[in-house]
Design a protein around this motif. Structure first.
Motif, PDB file in Angstrom:
ATOM      1  N   GLY A  79       0.841  -1.193   0.000  1.00 37.53           N
ATOM      2  CA  GLY A  79       0.000   0.000   0.000  1.00 37.53           C
ATOM      3  C   GLY A  79       0.875   1.240   0.000  1.00 37.53           C
ATOM      4  O   GLY A  79       1.738   1.407  -0.861  1.00 37.53           O
ATOM      5  N   GLU A  80       0.668   2.119   0.961  1.00 36.78           N
ATOM      6  CA  GLU A  80       1.426   3.370   1.053  1.00 36.78           C
ATOM      7  C   GLU A  80       2.811   3.152   1.648  1.00 36.78           C
ATOM      8  O   GLU A  80       3.720   3.940   1.447  1.00 36.78           O
ATOM      9  CB  GLU A  80       0.666   4.371   1.941  1.00 36.78           C
ATOM     10  N   ARG A  81       2.930   2.062   2.421  1.00 38.41           N
ATOM     11  CA  ARG A  81       4.125   1.890   3.235  1.00 38.41           C
ATOM     12  C   ARG A  81       5.211   1.163   2.432  1.00 38.41           C
ATOM     13  O   ARG A  81       5.034   0.027   2.008  1.00 38.41           O
ATOM     14  CB  ARG A  81       3.750   1.056   4.468  1.00 38.41           C
ATOM     15  N   GLU A  82       6.345   1.844   2.211  1.00 44.47           N
ATOM     16  CA  GLU A  82       7.434   1.198   1.487  1.00 44.47           C
ATOM     17  C   GLU A  82       8.299   0.434   2.484  1.00 44.47           C
ATOM     18  O   GLU A  82       8.749   0.999   3.477  1.00 44.47           O
ATOM     19  CB  GLU A  82       8.270   2.237   0.731  1.00 44.47           C
ATOM     20  N   VAL A  83       8.522  -0.855   2.244  1.00 46.48           N
ATOM     21  CA  VAL A  83       9.284  -1.661   3.201  1.00 46.48           C
ATOM     22  C   VAL A  83      10.694  -1.975   2.702  1.00 46.48           C
ATOM     23  O   VAL A  83      11.571  -2.302   3.486  1.00 46.48           O
ATOM     24  CB  VAL A  83       8.554  -2.976   3.552  1.00 46.48           C
ATOM     25  N   ILE A  84      10.915  -1.886   1.391  1.00 48.21           N
ATOM     26  CA  ILE A  84      12.277  -2.017   0.870  1.00 48.21           C
ATOM     27  C   ILE A  84      12.554  -0.800  -0.012  1.00 48.21           C
ATOM     28  O   ILE A  84      11.799  -0.511  -0.932  1.00 48.21           O
ATOM     29  CB  ILE A  84      12.457  -3.330   0.069  1.00 48.21           C
ATOM     30  N   HIS A  85      13.613  -0.078   0.345  1.00 47.27           N
ATOM     31  CA  HIS A  85      13.889   1.197  -0.353  1.00 47.27           C
ATOM     32  C   HIS A  85      15.150   1.088  -1.193  1.00 47.27           C
ATOM     33  O   HIS A  85      16.230   1.360  -0.692  1.00 47.27           O
ATOM     34  CB  HIS A  85      14.100   2.343   0.640  1.00 47.27           C
ATOM     35  N   GLY A  86      15.024   0.647  -2.420  1.00 49.94           N
ATOM     36  CA  GLY A  86      16.157   0.665  -3.325  1.00 49.94           C
ATOM     37  C   GLY A  86      17.300  -0.222  -2.869  1.00 49.94           C
ATOM     38  O   GLY A  86      18.375   0.256  -2.511  1.00 49.94           O
ATOM     39  N   LEU A  87      17.087  -1.510  -2.898  1.00 55.24           N
ATOM     40  CA  LEU A  87      18.091  -2.453  -2.398  1.00 55.24           C
ATOM     41  C   LEU A  87      18.882  -3.056  -3.556  1.00 55.24           C
ATOM     42  O   LEU A  87      18.319  -3.397  -4.595  1.00 55.24           O
ATOM     43  CB  LEU A  87      17.372  -3.552  -1.601  1.00 55.24           C
ATOM     44  N   ASP A  88      20.211  -3.108  -3.405  1.00 56.23           N
ATOM     45  CA  ASP A  88      21.080  -3.762  -4.389  1.00 56.23           C
ATOM     46  C   ASP A  88      21.759  -4.945  -3.727  1.00 56.23           C
ATOM     47  O   ASP A  88      22.203  -4.852  -2.585  1.00 56.23           O
ATOM     48  CB  ASP A  88      22.177  -2.797  -4.872  1.00 56.23           C
ATOM     49  N   LEU A  89      21.837  -6.052  -4.476  1.00 58.53           N
ATOM     50  CA  LEU A  89      22.486  -7.235  -3.908  1.00 58.53           C
ATOM     51  C   LEU A  89      22.883  -8.190  -5.035  1.00 58.53           C
ATOM     52  O   LEU A  89      22.118  -8.392  -5.977  1.00 58.53           O
ATOM     53  CB  LEU A  89      21.517  -7.943  -2.943  1.00 58.53           C
ATOM     54  N   ASP A  90      24.087  -8.728  -4.939  1.00 54.82           N
ATOM     55  CA  ASP A  90      24.514  -9.769  -5.876  1.00 54.82           C
ATOM     56  C   ASP A  90      24.830 -11.016  -5.085  1.00 54.82           C
ATOM     57  O   ASP A  90      25.414 -10.943  -4.007  1.00 54.82           O
ATOM     58  CB  ASP A  90      25.786  -9.345  -6.621  1.00 54.82           C
ATOM     59  N   VAL A  91      24.450 -12.165  -5.627  1.00 57.86           N
ATOM     60  CA  VAL A  91      24.801 -13.431  -4.984  1.00 57.86           C
ATOM     61  C   VAL A  91      25.552 -14.267  -6.011  1.00 57.86           C
ATOM     62  O   VAL A  91      25.031 -14.518  -7.103  1.00 57.86           O
ATOM     63  CB  VAL A  91      23.541 -14.178  -4.487  1.00 57.86           C
ATOM     64  N   ARG A  92      26.780 -14.651  -5.662  1.00 57.06           N
ATOM     65  CA  ARG A  92      27.585 -15.449  -6.586  1.00 57.06           C
ATOM     66  C   ARG A  92      27.176 -16.905  -6.516  1.00 57.06           C
ATOM     67  O   ARG A  92      26.572 -17.359  -5.546  1.00 57.06           O
ATOM     68  CB  ARG A  92      29.071 -15.323  -6.242  1.00 57.06           C
ATOM     69  N   LYS A  93      27.565 -17.652  -7.552  1.00 57.16           N
ATOM     70  CA  LYS A  93      27.263 -19.083  -7.564  1.00 57.16           C
ATOM     71  C   LYS A  93      27.973 -19.743  -6.382  1.00 57.16           C
ATOM     72  O   LYS A  93      29.155 -19.519  -6.154  1.00 57.16           O
ATOM     73  CB  LYS A  93      27.730 -19.698  -8.871  1.00 57.16           C
ATOM     74  N   GLY A  94      27.233 -20.538  -5.636  1.00 61.33           N
ATOM     75  CA  GLY A  94      27.817 -21.252  -4.514  1.00 61.33           C
ATOM     76  C   GLY A  94      27.947 -20.443  -3.247  1.00 61.33           C
ATOM     77  O   GLY A  94      28.402 -20.954  -2.224  1.00 61.33           O
ATOM     78  N   GLU A  95      27.529 -19.177  -3.300  1.00 53.77           N
ATOM     79  CA  GLU A  95      27.676 -18.332  -2.116  1.00 53.77           C
ATOM     80  C   GLU A  95      26.512 -18.537  -1.143  1.00 53.77           C
ATOM     81  O   GLU A  95      25.378 -18.764  -1.558  1.00 53.77           O
ATOM     82  CB  GLU A  95      27.714 -16.860  -2.542  1.00 53.77           C
ATOM     83  N   VAL A  96      26.825 -18.470   0.156  1.00 54.42           N
ATOM     84  CA  VAL A  96      25.777 -18.532   1.167  1.00 54.42           C
ATOM     85  C   VAL A  96      25.663 -17.160   1.816  1.00 54.42           C
ATOM     86  O   VAL A  96      26.588 -16.701   2.486  1.00 54.42           O
ATOM     87  CB  VAL A  96      26.091 -19.592   2.243  1.00 54.42           C
ATOM     88  N   VAL A  97      24.537 -16.496   1.567  1.00 57.94           N
ATOM     89  CA  VAL A  97      24.314 -15.165   2.119  1.00 57.94           C
ATOM     90  C   VAL A  97      23.285 -15.278   3.240  1.00 57.94           C
ATOM     91  O   VAL A  97      22.182 -15.760   3.023  1.00 57.94           O
ATOM     92  CB  VAL A  97      23.794 -14.201   1.036  1.00 57.94           C
ATOM     93  N   VAL A  98      23.691 -14.876   4.433  1.00 57.27           N
ATOM     94  CA  VAL A  98      22.755 -14.891   5.549  1.00 57.27           C
ATOM     95  C   VAL A  98      22.247 -13.473   5.768  1.00 57.27           C
ATOM     96  O   VAL A  98      23.037 -12.538   5.855  1.00 57.27           O
ATOM     97  CB  VAL A  98      23.415 -15.443   6.829  1.00 57.27           C
TER      98      VAL A  98
END
Lengths: 261, 225
Positions: A16-35
């Motif tokens: 609705g009006e409420r933005e919960v993610i504001h312009g997020l950038d993220l890369d995940v490489r093959k085999g990477e574990v991102v917590v």
């Protein structure tokens, strides 16, 4: 330079009006574990749900293996076959036994042959120690067993990457371990994963990279050793402190001396 | 004693009239139960829609049927339809119409409940393993909804069958109406007539309804395993 399985650019998500993610950038490489960690309501679960198309996004782009999955006409059922997801609530289908739960996706969504998939499913079940429960119904399993079956169900689709959304949050403490061990095993095999969790010791053990989110943005992104030893921001320090407790001593009369300042 | 029983059921066409009454009861029950189930599914699905007009319409229908005594509905349709709209329905048609209206409303509410009580995660888990929406409905939502529906549907079916004797009041010759006529006539010379006739009717209703509840228990056990 390792290949990126997942690329997220300028992701905006609102309810609705409420933005919960504001312009997020993220890369995940093959085999990477991102917590991904952060206070509740910081948008970490929403982030996973956006990647799997369970939430429509308002702006930005998500690419899976270089192909956009957010622009143009997307066949989400095909995208989701490449992204395994396990939820917090035990979400097995209660009217099917363990084997039927696992086979449904590969047989109906992917149209694979029953013999092949069944052999694969049995191997995976054996790996998580549940081969003897393949004919059981979800109501006959413990929470930890259900979550392990849910993981096998996602793995049997042969996904490019796995998303875990607080999978141990509603488990009894003694069952958390058996589920986390399965995930550790996957990390060991090189599965690309994004894990949202509140288990800090587990995060430290499994992560190649820790993402700290707060208020809908990535506040910190670092190797786990560095992040847990020396968080760079106040917000991260404050968050990690909530997992620490000050010791409280009660003074008993007979050992009064010990608790005098 | 046997003589007195025989004199009730074997005199005249009493036994065959009772059986004709039973046929009427079964006809009303079967037709209105089947129609209610089919129509109820559609109305129930409509009740889960997001369209406000559809929601309001189905809601009003459900509430009206719920608060109206069946008897009033029967009188309303039997005595007023012809006067207001000039529609002449036989008593039998009015009976089936009213029972179907009632059954559809109750069935729709059961269907709505079965669908809306499904945890959101069931659909999402289906999506997460790459199923299309129609596959999710077919393999995950509908099988579970049917199981949730079953106890309520069985209950509704037996309630509808048990309520059919109300057609008595619009002169449909159902099992109870015929039984009452027989008691009126034979009761003058046989004091036990009401006991035997209504006893037999009790037995017949039991024979119809009991297997239905046994069937539901059987299915629930089968699905539980």
């Amino acid at each position: 330079m390792a290949q990126h399985v997942l690329e997220i650019r300028n992701l905006h998500k609102s309810f609705g009006e409420r933005e919960v993610i504001h312009g997020l950038d993220l890369d995940v490489r093959k085999g990477e574990v991102v917590v991904v960690i952060g206070p509740s309501g910081c948008g970490k679960s929403t982030l996973l749900r956006c990647i799997n198309g369970l939430e429509p996004i308002q702006q930005g782009e998500i690419r899976l293996n270089g192909k956009s999955i957010t622009s143009g006409k997307i066949k989400w059922n095909l995208v989701r076959q490449q992204i395994g997801m396990v939820f917090q609530s035990y979400d097995l289908f209660p009217h099917m036994n363990v084997m039927e739960n696992i086979l449904l996706g590969p047989l109906k969504a992917q149209g694979r042959k029953r013999e092949d998939v069944e052999a694969e499913a049995e191997a995976l079940l054996a790996r998580v120690g549940l081969l003897d429960r393949k004919g059981s119904f979800p109501s006959q399993l413990s929470g930890g067993q259900k979550q392990r079956v849910a993981i096998v169900r996602a793995l049997c689709m042969k996904p490019e990457m796995m998303l875990f959304d607080e999978v141990t949050a509603s488990l009894d403490p003694e069952m958390v371990r058996e589920v986390l061990d399965v995930i550790l095993g996957l990390a060991d095999e090189g599965m690309t994963m994004m894990i949202v969790t509140h288990e800090m010791a587990f995060a430290k053990a499994v992560a190649d990279r820790v993402i700290f989110m707060d208020g809908g943005v990535v506040v910190e992104s670092a190797k786990p050793e560095a992040f847990f030893a020396q968080p760079q921001t106040d917000r991260a320090r404050k968050f990690l402190n909530t997992f620490q407790f000050n010791e409280v001593r009660h003074c008993l009369e007979e050992d009064d001396d010990e608790c005098l300042p | 004693m046997l003589d007195s029983v025989a004199s009730i059921f074997l005199s005249g066409r009493n036994m065959s009239r009772l059986m004709e009454g039973l046929a009427v009861t079964l006809e009303i029950s079967v037709i209105s139960v089947v129609l209610s189930m089919l129509l109820g599914i559609f109305v129930g699905l409509a009740m889960t829609s997001r369209n406000r007009l559809v929601l309001a319409g189905t809601r009003i229908y459900l509430e009206i049927i719920r608060v109206m005594p069946i008897l009033v509905l029967l009188f309303l349709f039997y005595y007023s339809l012809s006067k207001i709209w000039g529609i002449n329905l036989s008593a039998m048609s009015v009976a089936i119409l009213v029972f179907t209206l009632w059954g559809t409303a109750e069935m729709a509410d059961l269907v709505r409940g079965a669908i809306t009580s499904m945890p959101r995660h069931q659909r999402e888990s289906g999506r997460a393993i790459g199923l299309t929406e129609s596959q999710i409905n077919r393999y995950i939502i509908i099988p579970q909804a049917v199981r949730r529906l079953l106890p309520g549907v069985i209950n509704l079916t037996t309630r509808m069958i048990k309520t059919t004797p109300f057609v008595f009041f619009i002169n449909v010759p159902d099992l109870v109406k015929v039984g009452q006529q027989i008691v009126e006539i034979t009761g003058m010379r046989n004091a036990m007539a009401s006991f035997w006739v209504y006893g037999l009717i009790f037995l017949i209703y039991f024979i119809i309804c009991y297997p239905i509840s046994c069937f539901s228990v059987y299915l629930e056990r089968k699905w539980e395993s």
